[in-house]
Design a protein around this motif. Structure first.
Motif, PDB file in Angstrom:
ATOM      1  N   MET A  24      -4.625   6.891   4.162  1.00  0.00           N
ATOM      2  CA  MET A  24      -5.096   5.597   3.665  1.00  0.00           C
ATOM      3  C   MET A  24      -4.388   5.216   2.372  1.00  0.00           C
ATOM      4  SD  MET A  24      -7.169   4.230   5.740  1.00  0.00           S
ATOM      5  CE  MET A  24      -7.849   2.962   4.676  1.00  0.00           C
ATOM      6  N   ALA A  25      -4.123   6.235   1.534  1.00  0.00           N
ATOM      7  CA  ALA A  25      -3.442   5.967   0.267  1.00  0.00           C
ATOM      8  C   ALA A  25      -2.033   5.463   0.503  1.00  0.00           C
ATOM      9  CB  ALA A  25      -3.405   7.239  -0.586  1.00  0.00           C
ATOM     10  N   ASN A  26      -1.351   6.075   1.498  1.00  0.00           N
ATOM     11  CA  ASN A  26       0.033   5.686   1.783  1.00  0.00           C
ATOM     12  C   ASN A  26       0.113   4.271   2.341  1.00  0.00           C
ATOM     13  OD1 ASN A  26       1.039   8.162   0.948  1.00  0.00           O
ATOM     14  ND2 ASN A  26       0.917   9.075   2.999  1.00  0.00           N
ATOM     15  N   PHE A  27      -0.935   3.852   3.060  1.00  0.00           N
ATOM     16  CA  PHE A  27      -0.908   2.541   3.694  1.00  0.00           C
ATOM     17  C   PHE A  27      -1.639   1.467   2.888  1.00  0.00           C
ATOM     18  CE2 PHE A  27       0.165   5.127   7.379  1.00  0.00           C
ATOM     19  CZ  PHE A  27       1.139   4.348   7.993  1.00  0.00           C
ATOM     20  N   PHE A  28      -2.094   1.796   1.678  1.00  0.00           N
ATOM     21  CA  PHE A  28      -2.870   0.845   0.877  1.00  0.00           C
ATOM     22  C   PHE A  28      -2.061  -0.418   0.578  1.00  0.00           C
ATOM     23  CE2 PHE A  28      -4.024  -0.984  -3.220  1.00  0.00           C
ATOM     24  CZ  PHE A  28      -5.368  -1.248  -3.020  1.00  0.00           C
ATOM     25  N   LEU A  29      -0.833  -0.263   0.054  1.00  0.00           N
ATOM     26  CA  LEU A  29      -0.023  -1.419  -0.341  1.00  0.00           C
ATOM     27  C   LEU A  29       0.403  -2.256   0.861  1.00  0.00           C
ATOM     28  CD1 LEU A  29       1.067  -2.867  -2.754  1.00  0.00           C
ATOM     29  CD2 LEU A  29       3.130  -1.460  -2.651  1.00  0.00           C
ATOM     30  N   PRO A  30       0.909  -1.630   1.975  1.00  0.00           N
ATOM     31  CA  PRO A  30       1.239  -2.457   3.143  1.00  0.00           C
ATOM     32  C   PRO A  30       0.051  -3.235   3.685  1.00  0.00           C
ATOM     33  CG  PRO A  30       2.227  -0.285   3.350  1.00  0.00           C
ATOM     34  CD  PRO A  30       1.307  -0.236   2.168  1.00  0.00           C
ATOM     35  N   ILE A  31      -1.133  -2.580   3.719  1.00  0.00           N
ATOM     36  CA  ILE A  31      -2.327  -3.277   4.205  1.00  0.00           C
ATOM     37  C   ILE A  31      -2.674  -4.453   3.296  1.00  0.00           C
ATOM     38  CG2 ILE A  31      -4.835  -3.054   4.527  1.00  0.00           C
ATOM     39  CD1 ILE A  31      -4.319  -0.164   5.436  1.00  0.00           C
ATOM     40  N   LEU A  32      -2.542  -4.253   1.983  1.00  0.00           N
ATOM     41  CA  LEU A  32      -2.828  -5.321   1.021  1.00  0.00           C
ATOM     42  C   LEU A  32      -1.887  -6.506   1.232  1.00  0.00           C
ATOM     43  CD1 LEU A  32      -4.409  -6.265  -1.490  1.00  0.00           C
ATOM     44  CD2 LEU A  32      -2.652  -5.162  -2.890  1.00  0.00           C
ATOM     45  N   LEU A  33      -0.607  -6.218   1.480  1.00  0.00           N
ATOM     46  CA  LEU A  33       0.373  -7.280   1.700  1.00  0.00           C
ATOM     47  C   LEU A  33       0.062  -8.056   2.978  1.00  0.00           C
ATOM     48  CD1 LEU A  33       3.672  -5.414   0.709  1.00  0.00           C
ATOM     49  CD2 LEU A  33       2.498  -7.200  -0.585  1.00  0.00           C
ATOM     50  N   VAL A  34      -0.320  -7.346   4.025  1.00  0.00           N
ATOM     51  CA  VAL A  34      -0.647  -8.000   5.291  1.00  0.00           C
ATOM     52  C   VAL A  34      -1.881  -8.889   5.127  1.00  0.00           C
ATOM     53  CG1 VAL A  34      -1.455  -7.617   7.652  1.00  0.00           C
ATOM     54  CG2 VAL A  34       0.415  -6.231   6.736  1.00  0.00           C
ATOM     55  N   VAL A  35      -2.897  -8.375   4.455  1.00  0.00           N
ATOM     56  CA  VAL A  35      -4.122  -9.158   4.227  1.00  0.00           C
ATOM     57  C   VAL A  35      -3.816 -10.392   3.380  1.00  0.00           C
ATOM     58  CG1 VAL A  35      -6.390  -9.154   3.110  1.00  0.00           C
ATOM     59  CG2 VAL A  35      -5.668  -7.200   4.483  1.00  0.00           C
TER      60      VAL A  35
END
Length: 350
Positions: free
Chosen positions: A11-22
């Motif tokens: 989850m930590a590794n994907f935090f920034l990509p998920i934030l950008l997508v949202v």
């Protein structure tokens, strides 16, 4: 336990990509509804999220990490290295990055919302005063301190004046910023003659139309001269490239301010397209400007969609006053820049 740690790391590794997508999804939703101030809304959301993470790291994570490091060092009797300290109570790099940019985002939000906003000239409607490729400084505080979302005035600082060049939310497209020159303010009656393309202004009084002993100003014009540096856009070729017509006539208009304007070589009758006029007789059209609204026109008179065609600009729609050119790229519409117009940099907009 191992699965839980791996899940947290994932989850930590994907935090920034998920934030950008949202963030992208929110932007597309706001854009779909053609809401004004979409960028400001996104900036506020991102700044708030960044601020929450910044506070969480500063007042929760960092103190907890410091206590843990102190306990480990006391228990082991040795000082941990920087690399070993990073492994104590670790947080995602994405979360740390978003928290770290909070001061920058807060500064940009305050600056852009209340002080200055950049604006790029997208078309030739303000030629020759402003050219395609000009980047402007827009004073947000010139006409009042407004909230960045609903544009309600919080603190009065001044009123738009005749002759000011303003950036505003376009009444027909509130999610798009336009730039034009104020010709008349609330209470004024503006007469436009399509044959000689001249303006006559009957000044209002305190936002209301004048009824007697009115002050009238007939704008004067210098002898028009062909300006071969510019060409009118008259259409599009089958390959998508722009089709250019004749060069405009350039003249100096003297009204409430003195500035240059462009005319088509021959008068163009467009009165049938005009909107919100109070009277129209042959080639003379008159508009009476409502209180707290403004009549704006482009300096490129035959190549500008303005108040003649879509009506008045409410005061609430005004973003700010265009004051200076801070950069000017040598380019034409729909083309890449070929250089920099250094002579236009830091030029005051008249």
């Amino acid at each position: 336990m191992v699965k839980t740690v791996n899940k947290e790391r994932l989850m930590a590794n994907f935090f920034l990509p998920i934030l950008l997508v949202v963030g992208f999804a929110i932007w597309k939703v706001l854009d779909h509804f053609t809401l004004p101030n979409t960028f400001s809304i996104l900036l506020i959301i991102l700044t708030a999220l960044s601020g929450i993470l910044w506070c969480y790291h500063r007042f929760v994570v960092n103190p907890k990490r410091s206590r843990q490091i102190t306990r480990i060092e006391q228990r082991t009797g040795k000082t941990l290295s920087a690399e070993e300290k990073q492994k104590v109570e670790p947080v995602s790099e994405g979360s740390e990055f978003v928290a770290s940019i909070f001061p920058v985002l807060a500064f940009v939000l305050i600056l852009r919302s209340f002080v200055f906003e950049p604006f790029q000239i997208p078309s030739g409607s303000m030629e020759p005063t402003l050219r395609i490729g000009d980047f402007l400084v827009v004073e947000k505080y010139a006409y009042g301190i407004k909230d960045p979302v609903f544009q309600n005035t919080l603190i009065e600082t001044g009123k738009p004046q005749r002759g000011d060049v303003i950036v505003f939310k376009a009444p027909p497209q509130p999610n798009v910023d336009y730039i034009k020159r104020i010709v008349a303010i609330g209470g004024d009656r503006i007469r436009y003659n399509e044959l000689d393309r001249k303006i006559t202004l009957v000044y209002g009084e305190n936002g209301k139309p004048c009824s007697e002993n009115c002050e009238v100003k007939e704008f004067s014009y210098s002898e028009p001269v062909e300006n071969k540096e510019f060409q009118f856009i008259i259409g599009q070729n089958p390959d998508g490239s722009l089709m250019y017509g004749p060069s405009p006539l350039e003249t100096t208009e003297s009204g409430d301010v003195e500035h240059k304007i462009h005319w088509y070589p021959e008068p163009i009758s467009e009165g049938y397209r005009y909107k919100d006029y109070s009277t129209q007789d042959n080639y003379i059209t008159e508009w009476t400007v409502p209180e707290n609204q403004y009549f704006v026109m482009g300096d490129n008179r035959n190549n500008s969609e303005d108040s003649r065609f879509w009506g008045f600009v409410p005061e609430k729609n005004i973003v700010g006053k265009a004051t200076y050119i801070w950069l000017s790229l040598d380019k034409k519409q729909n083309e890449w820049p070929t250089g920099i117009r250094s002579e236009r940099i830091f030029q005051k907009i008249q």
